[in-house]
Design a protein around this motif. Structure first.
Motif, short mmCIF file in Angstrom:
data_model
loop_
_atom_site.label_atom_id
_atom_site.label_comp_id
_atom_site.label_asym_id
_atom_site.label_seq_id
_atom_site.Cartn_x
_atom_site.Cartn_y
_atom_site.Cartn_z
N TYR A 163 9.39 -47.60 -49.51
CA TYR A 163 8.82 -47.30 -48.20
C TYR A 163 9.89 -46.88 -47.19
O TYR A 163 9.57 -46.38 -46.12
CB TYR A 163 8.01 -48.48 -47.67
N ARG A 164 11.16 -47.13 -47.51
CA ARG A 164 12.22 -46.79 -46.57
C ARG A 164 12.92 -45.48 -46.93
O ARG A 164 13.53 -44.86 -46.08
CB ARG A 164 13.30 -47.87 -46.56
N PRO A 220 7.90 -43.82 -19.39
CA PRO A 220 6.46 -43.83 -19.12
C PRO A 220 5.71 -42.92 -20.08
O PRO A 220 6.28 -42.02 -20.69
CB PRO A 220 6.37 -43.29 -17.69
N ASP A 221 4.40 -43.15 -20.20
CA ASP A 221 3.59 -42.40 -21.16
C ASP A 221 3.51 -40.91 -20.83
O ASP A 221 3.15 -40.11 -21.69
CB ASP A 221 2.17 -42.98 -21.23
N TYR A 222 3.82 -40.52 -19.60
CA TYR A 222 3.77 -39.09 -19.27
C TYR A 222 5.09 -38.38 -19.60
O TYR A 222 5.29 -37.24 -19.22
CB TYR A 222 3.39 -38.86 -17.80
N GLN A 277 0.59 -47.39 -10.99
CA GLN A 277 1.20 -46.48 -11.96
C GLN A 277 0.32 -46.37 -13.20
O GLN A 277 0.74 -46.72 -14.30
CB GLN A 277 2.58 -47.00 -12.33
N MET A 326 -0.66 -43.77 -14.81
CA MET A 326 -0.23 -42.79 -15.80
C MET A 326 0.98 -43.27 -16.58
O MET A 326 1.39 -42.68 -17.56
CB MET A 326 0.08 -41.45 -15.13
N ASP A 327 1.55 -44.34 -16.09
CA ASP A 327 2.70 -44.94 -16.75
C ASP A 327 2.33 -45.47 -18.13
O ASP A 327 3.08 -45.32 -19.09
CB ASP A 327 3.17 -46.10 -15.88
N THR A 328 1.19 -46.10 -18.21
CA THR A 328 0.70 -46.59 -19.50
C THR A 328 -0.74 -46.13 -19.63
O THR A 328 -1.65 -46.82 -19.19
CB THR A 328 0.71 -48.13 -19.55
N ASP A 329 -0.95 -44.97 -20.21
CA ASP A 329 -2.33 -44.52 -20.34
C ASP A 329 -2.94 -45.07 -21.62
O ASP A 329 -2.26 -45.67 -22.45
CB ASP A 329 -2.45 -43.00 -20.17
N GLU A 376 0.66 -45.70 -28.31
CA GLU A 376 1.96 -45.18 -28.73
C GLU A 376 2.35 -45.90 -30.01
O GLU A 376 1.71 -46.86 -30.41
CB GLU A 376 2.98 -45.42 -27.63
N ALA A 377 3.45 -45.45 -30.62
CA ALA A 377 3.86 -46.02 -31.90
C ALA A 377 3.98 -47.54 -31.80
O ALA A 377 4.66 -48.06 -30.91
CB ALA A 377 5.19 -45.42 -32.34
N MET A 378 3.30 -48.23 -32.69
CA MET A 378 3.38 -49.69 -32.83
C MET A 378 2.87 -50.45 -31.62
O MET A 378 3.18 -51.64 -31.46
CB MET A 378 4.80 -50.13 -33.17
N GLU A 379 2.11 -49.80 -30.74
CA GLU A 379 1.54 -50.51 -29.61
C GLU A 379 0.48 -51.47 -30.13
O GLU A 379 -0.27 -51.13 -31.04
CB GLU A 379 0.92 -49.50 -28.64
N LYS A 430 -3.92 -44.18 -24.43
CA LYS A 430 -3.59 -43.81 -25.81
C LYS A 430 -2.64 -44.84 -26.43
O LYS A 430 -1.88 -45.51 -25.70
CB LYS A 430 -2.94 -42.43 -25.83
N ARG A 471 -3.12 -54.59 -34.79
CA ARG A 471 -2.25 -53.43 -34.98
C ARG A 471 -3.01 -52.14 -34.66
O ARG A 471 -4.12 -51.94 -35.14
CB ARG A 471 -1.79 -53.33 -36.44
#
Lengths: 197, 215
Positions: free
Chosen positions: A150-151, B122-124, A21, A23-26, A30-33, A28, A42
């Protein structure tokens, strides 16, 4: 017929490979990855200190800091409407009421569990305090109170201050402040503890 | 020349063809159930977290979702609170609790807490919290009764069929905007009259194109 088993095995291998899978975790972020590239781990990077984004040069100190030169502003730098007050009430209930209480008397749920020091907005001193000072405290915190800048975006901070002013008025109001049409609905027996939300 | 196969071989051949088909159907059925099931989607599975944060406790104190998840109304990501948000109260209450040691260490070392993600797609898949909040879809619709979760778990499979069920019938799930953050919401009138009314009022469209989410 040696080709048949070979074909079957190749097909099975292809099927197994096809189950990855990816494409499940490509790649890029994502926020806060988390990131293995930056030493602090970070992926979300803070802008270099002093960076000003286009269109975000905050020169209007009355609006963004609550002050004009050395003195705190005492008039709202943005118009206050009924919508502002309703927004202010919603934001106050979210961010301020846990400590300052729904009435602004400094007796929120966290105070009942041991937090010390939130002010009671109904003290005379605070009724006279300019709105710019409130803005500065919300933004940067004060004493045991952590910063909320900040909030809460600036327009919401002003809305909250407008609502605090409304709360201050509400606790000191007399029958004469109530529009005549609304007076019959008031139940005199409620007294001070009868305030309901 | 003698017969190579016994007479019964015909029956055996037919039976094994039928058996093979049956086996394939059964196997794919089992795989289908397994991969689309709640277990594989980690539903109601509690993950190890760096600090034992109880949503149940904090929600029942009356703290609004948005006190910590500050960007849920304005951005795709609901937002996780920085350690300073925890410390807004815990710099003063429960200051020596062992449970909060990781939080204090995080503040002292300026190192963010690394929570283990519980809800994800998932990312997609493109997902945006703010549009759902602003169109009257409650937190509870996807996240379940967070006010009853001492340690948070995933309440729904978040499979495509879960998303589509609501995208096809938004009137069944929509609620008034002021009730979006309510846990245990019960409609004040029947959902079959309230739902279509809110769908019209909030101009909710039935977005079921592939590119709505896969963009």
């Amino acid at each position: 017929m040696r080709a048949a088993p070979l074909a079957a095995v190749s097909l099975a291998c292809l099927a197994a490979v096809g189950c990855r899978q990816t494409m499940d975790t490509d790649p890029k972020y994502e926020a806060m990855e988390p990131s293995s590239f930056f030493s602090d781990g970070r992926s979300a990077r803070a802008p270099v200190a002093g960076t000003v984004a286009r269109g975000e040069l905050k020169l209007d100190t009355a609006y963004y800091e609550g002050r004009n030169g050395d003195s705190f502003v005492d008039t709202f730098p943005a118009p206050v409407t009924k919508a502002t007050l309703l927004r202010g009430r919603q934001r106050y209930d979210i961010f301020c009421s846990p400590c300052h209480g729904l009435l602004g008397d400094g007796n929120g749920v966290v105070v009942q569990r041991g937090l010390r020091g939130p002010v009671n907005f109904h003290e005379d001193r605070l009724k006279r305090t300019p709105v710019g000072y409130y803005f500065q405290v919300i933004t940067n915190g004060r004493g045991g109170m952590y910063p909320y800048g900040y909030r809460i975006p600036p327009d919401d901070r002003w809305a909250i201050i407008a609502y605090i002013r409304a709360l201050q008025l509400s606790q000191d109001a007399t029958l004469n402040d109530v529009p005549p049409a609304a007076r019959p609905g008031l139940n005199a027996s409620h007294g001070e503890s009868g305030v309901e939300r | 020349m003698a017969q190579v196969f016994h007479r019964a071989a015909n029956t055996v051949a037919r039976a094994s063809i039928a058996g093979l088909i049956l086996l394939l159907v059964l196997a794919s059925g089992l795989l289908w159930v397994f991969f689309r099931g709640a277990y594989t989607q980690s539903v109601e599975v509690i993950k190890d977290q760096p600090a034992q944060f109880s949503h149940k406790h904090h929600v029942n104190l009356g703290i609004d979702c948005r006190y910590c998840h500050t960007t849920v109304e304005t951005s795709a990501f609901a937002g996780l609170p920085p350690t300073e948000t925890c410390m807004s109260c815990h710099s003063q209450i429960w200051t020596h609790a062992d449970m909060l040691e990781p939080v204090r260490a995080s503040l002292a070392e300026n190192r963010p807490l690394q929570w283990t993600r519980v809800n994800w797609v998932p990312d997609y898949v493109y997902f945006n919290h703010s549009i759902h909040i602003n169109k009257g879809i409650g937190c509870e619709s996807c996240h379940g009764r967070v006010d009853r979760m001492p340690l948070v778990w995933r309440a729904k499979t978040l499979l495509m069929e879960f998303c589509l069920e609501c995208h096809r019938n938004p009137e069944k799930h929509i609620r008034p905007r002021e009730e979006v953050f309510t846990m245990g919401y019960q409609p004040k009138q029947s959902q079959s009259t309230l739902g279509p009314k809110l769908v019209a009022e909030y101009q909710v469209r039935k977005l079921t194109d592939c590119y709505t989410c896969h963009r």
